[in-house]
Each structure stands twice: as C-alpha cells, then as structure tokens.
Design a protein around this motif. Structure first.
Motif, mmCIF file in Angstrom:
data_model
loop_
_atom_site.group_PDB
_atom_site.id
_atom_site.type_symbol
_atom_site.label_atom_id
_atom_site.label_comp_id
_atom_site.label_asym_id
_atom_site.label_seq_id
_atom_site.Cartn_x
_atom_site.Cartn_y
_atom_site.Cartn_z
ATOM 1 N N LYS A 70 49.352 38.042 47.567
ATOM 2 C CA LYS A 70 48.516 37.180 48.415
ATOM 3 C C LYS A 70 47.026 37.482 48.225
ATOM 4 O O LYS A 70 46.271 37.575 49.186
ATOM 5 C CB LYS A 70 48.915 37.307 49.879
ATOM 6 N N GLY A 71 46.619 37.722 46.981
ATOM 7 C CA GLY A 71 45.209 37.938 46.676
ATOM 8 C C GLY A 71 44.711 39.365 46.871
ATOM 9 O O GLY A 71 43.591 39.677 46.512
ATOM 10 N N ASN A 72 45.527 40.249 47.445
ATOM 11 C CA ASN A 72 45.116 41.642 47.666
ATOM 12 C C ASN A 72 45.642 42.515 46.538
ATOM 13 O O ASN A 72 46.857 42.671 46.386
ATOM 14 C CB ASN A 72 45.643 42.165 49.013
ATOM 15 N N ILE A 73 44.748 43.116 45.773
ATOM 16 C CA ILE A 73 45.152 43.990 44.662
ATOM 17 C C ILE A 73 45.627 45.317 45.247
ATOM 18 O O ILE A 73 44.918 45.955 46.008
ATOM 19 C CB ILE A 73 43.987 44.210 43.694
ATOM 20 N N PHE A 74 46.852 45.709 44.897
ATOM 21 C CA PHE A 74 47.384 46.968 45.408
ATOM 22 C C PHE A 74 47.714 47.956 44.306
ATOM 23 O O PHE A 74 48.033 49.109 44.580
ATOM 24 C CB PHE A 74 48.625 46.739 46.290
ATOM 25 N N SER A 75 47.606 47.522 43.049
ATOM 26 C CA SER A 75 47.956 48.425 41.970
ATOM 27 C C SER A 75 47.291 47.979 40.669
ATOM 28 O O SER A 75 46.998 46.802 40.475
ATOM 29 C CB SER A 75 49.481 48.430 41.809
ATOM 30 N N VAL A 76 47.063 48.946 39.789
ATOM 31 C CA VAL A 76 46.552 48.676 38.447
ATOM 32 C C VAL A 76 47.558 49.275 37.466
ATOM 33 O O VAL A 76 47.914 50.441 37.579
ATOM 34 C CB VAL A 76 45.159 49.317 38.235
ATOM 35 N N GLU A 77 48.030 48.458 36.528
ATOM 36 C CA GLU A 77 48.981 48.935 35.523
ATOM 37 C C GLU A 77 48.259 49.110 34.194
ATOM 38 O O GLU A 77 47.776 48.137 33.616
ATOM 39 C CB GLU A 77 50.119 47.924 35.336
ATOM 40 N N PRO A 78 48.187 50.349 33.700
ATOM 41 C CA PRO A 78 47.580 50.554 32.373
ATOM 42 C C PRO A 78 48.549 50.075 31.294
ATOM 43 O O PRO A 78 49.717 49.824 31.575
ATOM 44 C CB PRO A 78 47.393 52.068 32.319
ATOM 45 N N PRO A 79 48.095 49.950 30.044
ATOM 46 C CA PRO A 79 49.032 49.620 28.971
ATOM 47 C C PRO A 79 50.109 50.706 28.884
ATOM 48 O O PRO A 79 49.861 51.854 29.248
ATOM 49 C CB PRO A 79 48.170 49.630 27.710
ATOM 50 N N MET A 80 51.319 50.343 28.439
ATOM 51 C CA MET A 80 52.418 51.325 28.398
ATOM 52 C C MET A 80 52.117 52.494 27.470
ATOM 53 O O MET A 80 52.454 53.624 27.767
ATOM 54 C CB MET A 80 53.710 50.653 27.969
ATOM 55 N N PHE A 81 51.496 52.181 26.329
ATOM 56 C CA PHE A 81 51.189 53.212 25.344
ATOM 57 C C PHE A 81 49.709 53.126 24.986
ATOM 58 O O PHE A 81 49.185 52.030 24.807
ATOM 59 C CB PHE A 81 52.033 53.045 24.078
ATOM 60 N N VAL A 82 49.051 54.267 24.900
ATOM 61 C CA VAL A 82 47.648 54.304 24.500
ATOM 62 C C VAL A 82 47.464 55.319 23.385
ATOM 63 O O VAL A 82 48.227 56.284 23.279
ATOM 64 C CB VAL A 82 46.710 54.658 25.688
ATOM 65 N N MET A 98 44.359 55.435 36.074
ATOM 66 C CA MET A 98 43.309 55.228 35.072
ATOM 67 C C MET A 98 43.047 56.461 34.200
ATOM 68 O O MET A 98 42.138 56.426 33.376
ATOM 69 C CB MET A 98 42.010 54.818 35.764
ATOM 70 N N LYS A 99 43.830 57.512 34.344
ATOM 71 C CA LYS A 99 43.511 58.734 33.601
ATOM 72 C C LYS A 99 43.704 58.610 32.090
ATOM 73 O O LYS A 99 43.164 59.414 31.345
ATOM 74 C CB LYS A 99 44.270 59.930 34.163
ATOM 75 N N PHE A 100 44.448 57.608 31.617
ATOM 76 C CA PHE A 100 44.621 57.414 30.178
ATOM 77 C C PHE A 100 43.944 56.146 29.675
ATOM 78 O O PHE A 100 44.184 55.715 28.562
ATOM 79 C CB PHE A 100 46.109 57.365 29.815
ATOM 80 N N VAL A 101 43.086 55.522 30.502
ATOM 81 C CA VAL A 101 42.460 54.252 30.127
ATOM 82 C C VAL A 101 40.997 54.482 29.749
ATOM 83 O O VAL A 101 40.244 55.090 30.496
ATOM 84 C CB VAL A 101 42.566 53.236 31.290
#
Length: 185
Positions: free
Chosen positions: A117-129, A102-105
């Motif tokens: 299976k319903g468990n969030i294990f990662s967050v993907e930011p947009p490729m370019f900000v 999240m450092k660039f979001v």
C-alpha cells in the motif's frame, strides 16, 4: 479472498491488518475431528515468524506486495538514497528501515523496493554480488586442511569468511541471502 484450503508457499495474506507470507503449510486430517491447516507465517514488515492453525474454510484477503527496481545512489549519515530509473524520483530511507540488507550493495547497484500500500518495508539486494576483497590476511603455507577459512573485508565494508587461497585484490562472488562466499571471479 483466499480460503485456508487454498494456501500455497510464498502467498501473502492479511490477517487483522498485518501482512504475512506463508513459509510452510500442511493440510492435516486427523482420524477424529475436523481437518485443519497448520502454517508457518512470516510477518513481512518486522520479519517475525508465527505458527498458526486454520480451518480450511477460513477466508483471508490476499495482500498485494509491490516490488520496484531502483538504483542505490549513496549513503549520507544514517540515510540511504535511491532513485527510480523510470521517473528519476529519489527517495531516502533510514538505517532502521533497511537493516543490514545493504552491507553487500555498492553505489549504483540495482535493488528491489518491497512495499505494501505504498509503504516501503524492505529492500532486497541482488541475490549474488561480485565484490573486491580490500583486506585479508595472507594464507599460511601448509595450512591446507579442508574447509579452512579466514575473514576478509570486501569493498562495501562487510566481512565474509573466504577460503585461504583468496588474496587481497581478488574479486569474489557472495550470496547476499546468507552472506557466504561462493567463488572467486
């Protein structure tokens, strides 16, 4: 079930209850002995990389990874809050679950929640900000050797190395996968 002979890059499989993504694979047919498949696997939950070999007839269940787009709302203490834009449900994830993705979001940016299976294990930011430079030292006149960079702090608080011609208040584009400066906008 997917046999090891049908492996492809990017495919996700489940081995002994752990979900792996295939980063690289190679079918090897030695002069003597049976053929085998050499792979490089990434554990999708903790990010660890493992090298394994399989017989082409080995079969594993394919792991279905869900990706859902959500809006990043705000951070409160060590919790990050997100909202599903279709149902308006809100979820909060801990700093440990997210890591440094999240450092660039910025607030109100869209991110992808990756779950199994319903468990969030990662967050993907947009490729370019595109972020505004809030603090950087001015470039020194005459310091024009190629590829000279200086540190710059962007509006999210992250630090990026930028060329010396970038000034405070400029808006720059950053690749979130590598954290590298791409261009001035």
């Amino acid at each position: 079930m997917i046999s090891a002979g049908d492996f492809k890059n990017g495919l996700t499989i489940e081995i002994d209850g752990v979900v792996f993504q295939i980063l690289e694979f190679q079918h090897v047919k030695p002069g003597k002995g049976a053929a085998f498949v050499r792979t490089k696997l990434k554990n999708v939950v903790d990010g660890g990389i493992v090298e394994k070999t399989f017989r082409p007839t080995d079969k594993y269940p394919q792991a279905h990874i869900d990706k859902k787009e959500m809006q990043y709302l705000y951070a409160e203490g060590d919790m990050y809050n997100f909202m599903d834009m279709e149902t308006y449900d809100q979820i909060a994830l801990t700093d440990e679950a997210i890591g440094d993705t999240m450092k660039f979001v910025k607030e109100n940016d869209m991110v992808k929640m990756v779950s199994y299976k319903g468990n969030i294990f990662s967050v993907e930011p947009p490729m370019f900000v595109e972020l505004e430079v809030t603090e950087t030292e001015p470039g020194v006149k005459g310091d024009t050797a190629t590829n000279v960079t200086k540190p710059a702090t962007v509006e999210t608080g992250a630090t990026v190395n930028v060329p010396i011609f970038v000034n405070q208040g400029d808006v720059i584009q950053i690749d979130t996968r590598t954290g590298e400066y791409l261009k001035r906008v």
